[in-house]
Design an enzyme around this catalytic site. Sequence first.
Site, PDB file in Angstrom:
ATOM      1  N   GLU A   1       0.822  -1.211   0.000  1.00 24.55           N
ATOM      2  CA  GLU A   1       0.000   0.000   0.000  1.00 24.55           C
ATOM      3  C   GLU A   1       0.859   1.266   0.000  1.00 24.55           C
ATOM      4  O   GLU A   1       0.642   2.187   0.785  1.00 24.55           O
ATOM      5  CB  GLU A   1      -0.960  -0.001   1.197  1.00 24.55           C
ATOM      6  CG  GLU A   1      -1.919  -1.171   1.165  1.00 24.55           C
ATOM      7  CD  GLU A   1      -2.981  -1.129   2.258  1.00 24.55           C
ATOM      8  OE1 GLU A   1      -4.123  -1.499   1.960  1.00 24.55           O
ATOM      9  OE2 GLU A   1      -2.682  -0.741   3.399  1.00 24.55           O
TER      10      GLU A   1
ATOM     11  N   GLU B   1     -12.647  -2.583  11.719  1.00 22.96           N
ATOM     12  CA  GLU B   1     -12.715  -1.752  10.520  1.00 22.96           C
ATOM     13  C   GLU B   1     -13.831  -2.174   9.570  1.00 22.96           C
ATOM     14  O   GLU B   1     -14.533  -1.340   9.007  1.00 22.96           O
ATOM     15  CB  GLU B   1     -11.340  -1.858   9.825  1.00 22.96           C
ATOM     16  CG  GLU B   1     -11.263  -1.274   8.453  1.00 22.96           C
ATOM     17  CD  GLU B   1      -9.889  -1.525   7.815  1.00 22.96           C
ATOM     18  OE1 GLU B   1      -8.976  -2.060   8.485  1.00 22.96           O
ATOM     19  OE2 GLU B   1      -9.736  -1.172   6.629  1.00 22.96           O
TER      20      GLU B   1
ATOM     21  N   ASP C   1      -8.172  -9.472   4.413  1.00 20.45           N
ATOM     22  CA  ASP C   1      -7.997  -8.266   5.224  1.00 20.45           C
ATOM     23  C   ASP C   1      -9.105  -8.122   6.266  1.00 20.45           C
ATOM     24  O   ASP C   1     -10.003  -7.304   6.086  1.00 20.45           O
ATOM     25  CB  ASP C   1      -7.980  -7.041   4.297  1.00 20.45           C
ATOM     26  CG  ASP C   1      -7.528  -5.785   5.005  1.00 20.45           C
ATOM     27  OD1 ASP C   1      -7.006  -5.886   6.126  1.00 20.45           O
ATOM     28  OD2 ASP C   1      -7.697  -4.702   4.425  1.00 20.45           O
TER      29      ASP C   1
ATOM     30  N   ARG D   1       5.778  -7.503   8.525  1.00 22.04           N
ATOM     31  CA  ARG D   1       4.397  -7.882   8.207  1.00 22.04           C
ATOM     32  C   ARG D   1       4.275  -8.572   6.846  1.00 22.04           C
ATOM     33  O   ARG D   1       4.938  -8.187   5.881  1.00 22.04           O
ATOM     34  CB  ARG D   1       3.480  -6.663   8.253  1.00 22.04           C
ATOM     35  CG  ARG D   1       3.364  -6.109   9.650  1.00 22.04           C
ATOM     36  CD  ARG D   1       2.489  -4.889   9.690  1.00 22.04           C
ATOM     37  NE  ARG D   1       1.073  -5.190   9.719  1.00 22.04           N
ATOM     38  CZ  ARG D   1       0.174  -4.630   8.915  1.00 22.04           C
ATOM     39  NH1 ARG D   1       0.547  -3.791   7.968  1.00 22.04           N
ATOM     40  NH2 ARG D   1      -1.100  -4.916   9.037  1.00 22.04           N
TER      41      ARG D   1
HETATM   42  O1  GCW Z   1      -6.927  -3.201   6.668  1.00 25.50           O
HETATM   43  C1  GCW Z   1      -6.129  -2.402   5.850  1.00 25.50           C
HETATM   44  C2  GCW Z   1      -6.487  -1.011   6.205  1.00 25.50           C
HETATM   45  C3  GCW Z   1      -5.347  -0.031   6.128  1.00 25.50           C
HETATM   46  C4  GCW Z   1      -4.149  -0.625   6.859  1.00 25.50           C
HETATM   47  C5  GCW Z   1      -3.762  -1.918   6.165  1.00 25.50           C
HETATM   48  C6  GCW Z   1      -2.626  -2.666   6.862  1.00 25.50           C
HETATM   49  C7  GCW Z   1      -2.475   0.445   8.189  1.00 25.50           C
HETATM   50  O2  GCW Z   1      -7.565  -0.599   5.420  1.00 25.50           O
HETATM   51  O3  GCW Z   1      -5.789   1.171   6.715  1.00 25.50           O
HETATM   52  O4  GCW Z   1      -3.072   0.270   6.943  1.00 25.50           O
HETATM   53  O5  GCW Z   1      -4.840  -2.799   6.176  1.00 25.50           O
HETATM   54  O6  GCW Z   1      -2.901  -3.625   7.544  1.00 25.50           O
HETATM   55  O7  GCW Z   1      -1.483  -2.297   6.709  1.00 25.50           O
END
Ligand code: GCW
Length: 724
Positions: free
Chosen positions: A309, A411, A383, A342
């Site tokens: 990301e 989230e 996720d 990660r």
């Molecule tokens: O779940 C997603 C989120 C992001 C997050 C990313 C991650 C910190 O939408 O906001 O960023 O995962 O885990 O790195």
Amino acid sequence: MKKVLLAACLLVATGASTLRAEDGYDLWLRYRLITDAPLLARYKAAVTGLVVEGDSPTLRAARDEMTRGLKGLFGADVAADAKVARDGDVIIGTAASSKIISGLPLAKELKALGKEGYLIRAVTIGGKKVIVVAGNEDVGALYGSFALLRQMQTHGSLASISLTSSPKIQVRMLDHWDNLDRSVERGYAGKSLWEWSELPGSISNRYRDYARANASIGINAAALTNVNANVKMLTPEYIANVAAIAGELRPYGMKVFLSAKFSAPIDLGGLKTADPLDADVKAFWARKADEIYAAIPDFGGFLVKANSEGQPGPQDYKRSHAEGANMFADALAPHNGLVIWRAFVYGGNTAPDRVKQAYDEFKPLDGQFKSNVVVQVKNGPLDFQPREPFSPLFGAMPKTPLFMEFQVTKEYLGQDTHLVYLGAEFEEVLRADTYAKGKGSTVAKVIEGSVDPYRITGIAVIATVGTDTNWTGSQFNQANWYAYGRMAWDPMAKSSSVADEWIRMTFSNDPRVVAGIEHIMMVSREAVVNYMTPLGLVHIMATGHHYGPGPWVRQGRPDQTPYYYHRADSLGMGFDRTKTGTNGVEQYFPEVRDRYASRKTVPDSVLLFFHRVGWTEKLASGRTMWDELVYRYNMGVDSVRSMQKGWDKVESAIDAERFGEVKSFLAIQEKEARWWRDAALSYYQTFSKLPIPAQYEQPAHPLTYYQTIRCPQNRNKPRCDAVP
Ligand code: GCW
């Protein structure tokens, strides 16, 4: 407090309680007076004094907690710090700190409990009946003190009490996604706890209360800031701030970790590169590590999100994740620091299937990481969805310690307002069988390091803690923090037992109240799955804020759109991850792979995650896929309604303030469960062309209505407009 809750003021007279208002600040450490008179009398007879032998910040913390707890529960002070054991003393310490404890024949048993374990036992010393709370180290004695208080908070017996406990996992961590401006990524509980502009000179009282809460459930580490990292975190000014926070957490057995931005050698060090194999880059990180450890000698290490990301990482220099992680490992090794790398890599090219990426990138690197590197894997391959299968990486990296990463900030699960008890989710994931080394190779055993002998074991959760008075944005989100800690300590703990404890400590020991609330909690996870993403659907939330439904969204990067995941068309929907599709199933061990790959054996709970299914195909229930979808969405709404009824029933046992907040949130949840159901079904119906059977509620509005509802992208409180 940010929420203006009318419901609390609107309580109907009938059934309303007269209990003292509570705002939730005290969490499960409320220590309210025990109102069961015979029980109180028994406790008071069993505990009349407190002897904490030894002096250290941690033993002082144990003494303070016991003093506070007993005073609250008993309604009177308990004599502290007598030098000899009298009848009714609670004796706290370690074999090293306490003469009394070292004089008991407990040495062998105690030793087996390890650094953080504890033993609580009713014994007779020189004719005096006492309760011993012993650890090998001070922190064990602290954990034992919390356990003894918990025993009383949950109305357990003290007569001949005999408990031993030790954690199954070494690092039990909270990961904060807190930014330096005190906003919190995916945070729904107010601002970040860390008051950077006041630190290091001024220390908020909340740091200690935060540490107490964590220690009470065995959490022993925290990464303070967002993995989407800000390089300022590594400047001398911030290191001094972090040292001040670490000082508050240390007596409670907690270590601090920091997110490290991969490009820091350029951003801070003035170098032209952050290439992990570059000598200057290595020297930069070695110096940085020295600087941090000079300020924080027990610093835990770095947590790194790289090449995901938009975050910088080793791949920017054509180096692997292992090469990147190992560079940090070298810098931290002289200080015994840890690199937590990660596996949530979500980079530019995720074709043909985003959920396969983490496994594809990391599995080949097994064996290449240095000994102080661990890889942290989200519970599912996508996720933090309401439901996903477990990540196929668990069991697949025998030479690399894997940490589990859960998320309690919810989230994708209704965030602060929706009541969803995640203990059930943790249990489902932890007990899932990977078959890595044959039957019984559960995810829990993988992360405990008993499937493959990991040199270090750990678990983390994206925390939901903020400046809200109640810490977590809602009363019931506290339960997820609690359950995480308890299940990190013992991954095979039953989520219902954990809920039971939490309810007793948070609300009431009245068996009807406990049973009523436990029912609400235990149905809540399946409820959210049903009204958001039944049958293995995932990621059909609106883009950006991830709050409401948005299955129709098709614009933007394809693998960020709901359409990518459900693929609905006139024939059916679902994502084919079998051989005829992306073959994602191949990442699992054969037993699991075959189970998921076959339409005959795949559980309906993950059906559309692995298969495309025609609208009128029959499922196990005998219903068609379409009818099953309608059935489940409705079941989700019905469950929320039953949760509302259940909550109303306990009204007289809960103080009006907390009762009202939960009631008003459940009303929002019911409304939004209908929103989810009606929006999603109306949308799928444009493909299936099938009716919603007449026995069900019909959508209140046309599809276009749902498609035009807007929620603020960064909804830090205002509700989405015009939800039905
Ligand atoms: O779940 C997603 C989120 C992001 C997050 C990313 C991650 C910190 O939408 O906001 O960023 O995962 O885990 O790195």
